[in-house]
Each structure stands twice: as C-alpha cells, then as structure tokens.
Design a protein around this motif. Structure first.
Motif, PDB file in Angstrom:
ATOM      1  N   HIS A 120       0.845  -1.194   0.000  1.00 35.32           N
ATOM      2  CA  HIS A 120       0.000   0.000   0.000  1.00 35.32           C
ATOM      3  C   HIS A 120       0.880   1.244   0.000  1.00 35.32           C
ATOM      4  CE1 HIS A 120       0.591   0.693   4.352  1.00 35.32           C
ATOM      5  NE2 HIS A 120       0.406  -0.592   4.512  1.00 35.32           N
ATOM      6  N   TYR A 147      -5.429  -4.630   0.704  1.00 29.60           N
ATOM      7  CA  TYR A 147      -5.442  -3.259   1.226  1.00 29.60           C
ATOM      8  C   TYR A 147      -6.390  -2.348   0.448  1.00 29.60           C
ATOM      9  CZ  TYR A 147      -1.535  -4.563   4.166  1.00 29.60           C
ATOM     10  OH  TYR A 147      -0.748  -5.170   5.121  1.00 29.60           O
ATOM     11  N   PRO A 183      -9.675  -2.285   0.660  1.00 23.20           N
ATOM     12  CA  PRO A 183     -10.732  -1.701   1.497  1.00 23.20           C
ATOM     13  C   PRO A 183     -10.349  -0.374   2.145  1.00 23.20           C
ATOM     14  CG  PRO A 183     -10.621  -4.058   1.868  1.00 23.20           C
ATOM     15  CD  PRO A 183      -9.431  -3.695   1.017  1.00 23.20           C
ATOM     16  N   GLU A 184      -9.084  -0.192   2.482  1.00 25.07           N
ATOM     17  CA  GLU A 184      -8.669   1.039   3.143  1.00 25.07           C
ATOM     18  C   GLU A 184      -8.037   2.043   2.190  1.00 25.07           C
ATOM     19  OE1 GLU A 184      -4.417   0.002   5.131  1.00 25.07           O
ATOM     20  OE2 GLU A 184      -6.081  -1.300   5.696  1.00 25.07           O
ATOM     21  N   ALA A 185      -7.806   1.633   0.946  1.00 25.16           N
ATOM     22  CA  ALA A 185      -7.197   2.522  -0.031  1.00 25.16           C
ATOM     23  C   ALA A 185      -8.199   3.566  -0.512  1.00 25.16           C
ATOM     24  CB  ALA A 185      -6.664   1.725  -1.211  1.00 25.16           C
ATOM     25  N   GLN A 186      -7.671   4.697  -0.933  1.00 21.20           N
ATOM     26  CA  GLN A 186      -8.479   5.773  -1.500  1.00 21.20           C
ATOM     27  C   GLN A 186      -8.174   5.876  -2.997  1.00 21.20           C
ATOM     28  OE1 GLN A 186     -10.685   7.394   0.560  1.00 21.20           O
ATOM     29  NE2 GLN A 186      -9.925   5.956   2.119  1.00 21.20           N
ATOM     30  N   ASP A 212      -5.095   7.393  -4.044  1.00 24.52           N
ATOM     31  CA  ASP A 212      -3.866   6.604  -4.014  1.00 24.52           C
ATOM     32  C   ASP A 212      -3.439   6.201  -5.429  1.00 24.52           C
ATOM     33  OD1 ASP A 212      -3.706   6.779  -1.273  1.00 24.52           O
ATOM     34  OD2 ASP A 212      -4.689   4.862  -0.907  1.00 24.52           O
ATOM     35  N   GLU A 241     -14.393 -11.255   3.375  1.00 27.28           N
ATOM     36  CA  GLU A 241     -14.735  -9.833   3.357  1.00 27.28           C
ATOM     37  C   GLU A 241     -14.480  -9.188   1.994  1.00 27.28           C
ATOM     38  OE1 GLU A 241     -12.828 -11.326   5.547  1.00 27.28           O
ATOM     39  OE2 GLU A 241     -14.002 -11.248   7.414  1.00 27.28           O
TER      40      GLU A 241
END
Length: 274
Positions: A39, A65, A67-70, A73, A104
């Motif tokens: 990430h 990663y 799910p938490e990436a924007q 990014d 998930e």
C-alpha cells in the motif's frame, strides 16, 4: 546465485533483524530480492530497502489493502512511478491483483472495488511501460481477463496455484509463474505436477517471506497449541526450495539456477541491468 522474485522484506516481522536476515540470504546465494509494496504508506520504505541492500522493488496497492485505499492513491501511484522512472531498482507495478479467498473481499461491492483498483493499476503499468507482479488467489480467470483487455509486456503470477490451462494462459501472455514454499509439501500434488510439466522457461522462484513457510518451517495447529512457534520464512530459504524443484524436475541445481535467473530477468527486464 538466486533471485527471490517476491519477498516482503519491509514486513513488521523483520523489524528486529532485517539487515541480518538479508545478509544471511546473501551468504546463502540470494543475490537479489524483489520487494513488492502492498500500500501507499510502504512505497518509500521498499525503495529505501532496495537501495540499501542492492535489491529491487515494485510499487502498487495489494488487493487486501483495497478496502482502506483511497482512489487518490491511484493518482499518487501514477506520480510515484513518474518520479521514479529513472530508478533502475524499480522493476514492476505490484503487488496488485484480486483476492476471492478472504470472505470480506468477496461481497459484490468489494469485488467491484478490487476490479477497479486492479484495472487502474494495469493501465498505469501500461502507461509507464512496466511489468506487473500479480496476487492470484481464486482469481486467475478474472486476472487473465484484465490482462487481455490491457496488454502488459510481461510479469509474474505470484504464488501460482491454478490449473494447467490457467498456467498456460499466463505464459501465453508473457508471464512467468512464481513457485515457493507450497512446492515443498508432498501433499501439493497438483502444484508439483505443474512444476514438472510446465516448460522450465515458465518458472521463477520466490519465498513471499515472511509468509508461505516451506514444509520444514511449518508447525501444525496441534504443535502450536503445545507451544511450538511457527517458523518465520525468509529469503535465505530460497536455495532449499530450489533444491526441491531441481529434484522434482531431475535437473542439476546449477542448471536450474541459470534458467530461473534468466527467466526472472526476462519477465522483469530491469533486473538484468542490476
């Protein structure tokens, strides 16, 4: 001489003795490691580690990663690849891909989001003329679909564990298949059969350290319950993994080393310059 084409030397498991781990691997004959990022926060670290140890690195966003990436990014990745275009140690975009094993990540929303990040990173690899290092877990067919839509010059299907047909499809697209610790288990019948039947030119070796420990480091759940510690995988295990592959294929270790090194440099061309 060996190249570990997939080693997460930046992982927290190596914080206490990272330099010693790398030097031990070098003494064992591992002259180069490819350190793929997972990430955005790890991009500077993998580049610094590669420089410090004479290794190579890749930049990307791992599907675990996503799910938490924007989405910003992805813009940052484009910028990082642009800024580092003249860095000879940058060899690929990776680790990228799709993961349909973790529950998930298998919801319709997360499948769609993974696909968005995967295809966007393929386009960046194409834009910057870089190979890709692919995370393949129950996702080979969809990964291949993405590669056919956005042709990449070459790359590695990391920790490959698919069918012979899927293996050939990756090879036909210019990819090599990464084999590592899973190959050392006698129960890995299909994988061992593939490792013997595929052309040697289709294979590269990797550890995925600190993950995917080879058989000699693995402790069962029962053993762990009795206090045994799970062995930490490291790039120093690569020559022993290679020995297993050499025995399975009936080739000498020297011949295997020469072929595997040539394969790694073919699918990650910047390695040859190092």
């Amino acid at each position: 001489m060996w190249i570990d084409t997939h080693c997460h030397l930046d992982a927290a498991e190596f914080d206490a003795d990272r330099d010693t781990v790398r030097e031990t691997a070098r003494t064992a004959g591992v002259v180069r490691c490819v350190i793929p990022a997972v990430h955005a926060a790890h991009w500077p670290q993998v580049a610094q580690l590669a420089l410090r140890h004479g290794d190579a690195y890749a930049l990307g966003i791992h599907p675990l990663y996503v799910p938490e990436a924007q989405e910003n990014d992805l813009l940052a990745l484009d910028l990082a690849l642009t800024q580092r275009r003249d860095d000879p140690r940058l060899v690929a975009v990776g680790e990228i891909g799709l993961d349909f094993f973790v529950p998930e990540l298998c919801t319709p929303h997360m499948r769609e989001r993974q696909w968005l990040f995967y295809t966007a990173q393929l386009k960046l690899a194409q834009k910057h003329d870089l190979p890709v290092i692919l995370h393949v877990r129950r996702s080979a067919d969809l990964l291949l679909k993405g590669l056919r839509q956005c042709r990449i010059s070459s790359g590695i299907a990391h920790a490959f564990n698919g069918s012979a047909q899927q293996a050939q499809a990756f090879v036909d697209l210019g990819f090599a298949l990464g084999f590592g610790g899973t190959l050392t288990y006698e129960r890995s019948l299909q994988l061992r059969r593939l490792a013997c039947e595929l052309p040697l030119s289709a294979l590269v070796l990797e550890t995925d350290a600190p993950d995917i420990p080879p058989q000699w480091l693995y402790q069962t759940a029962e053993q762990r319950a009795l206090g045994a510690k799970q062995g930490r995988n490291s790039p120093a295990e690569l020559p022993r993994i290679a020995q297993v592959l050499a025995e399975l294929r009936g080739v000498s270790l020297n011949d295997l080393a020469a072929a595997i090194t040539a394969n790694a440099c073919r699918v990650l061309p910047q390695l040859a310059a190092l």
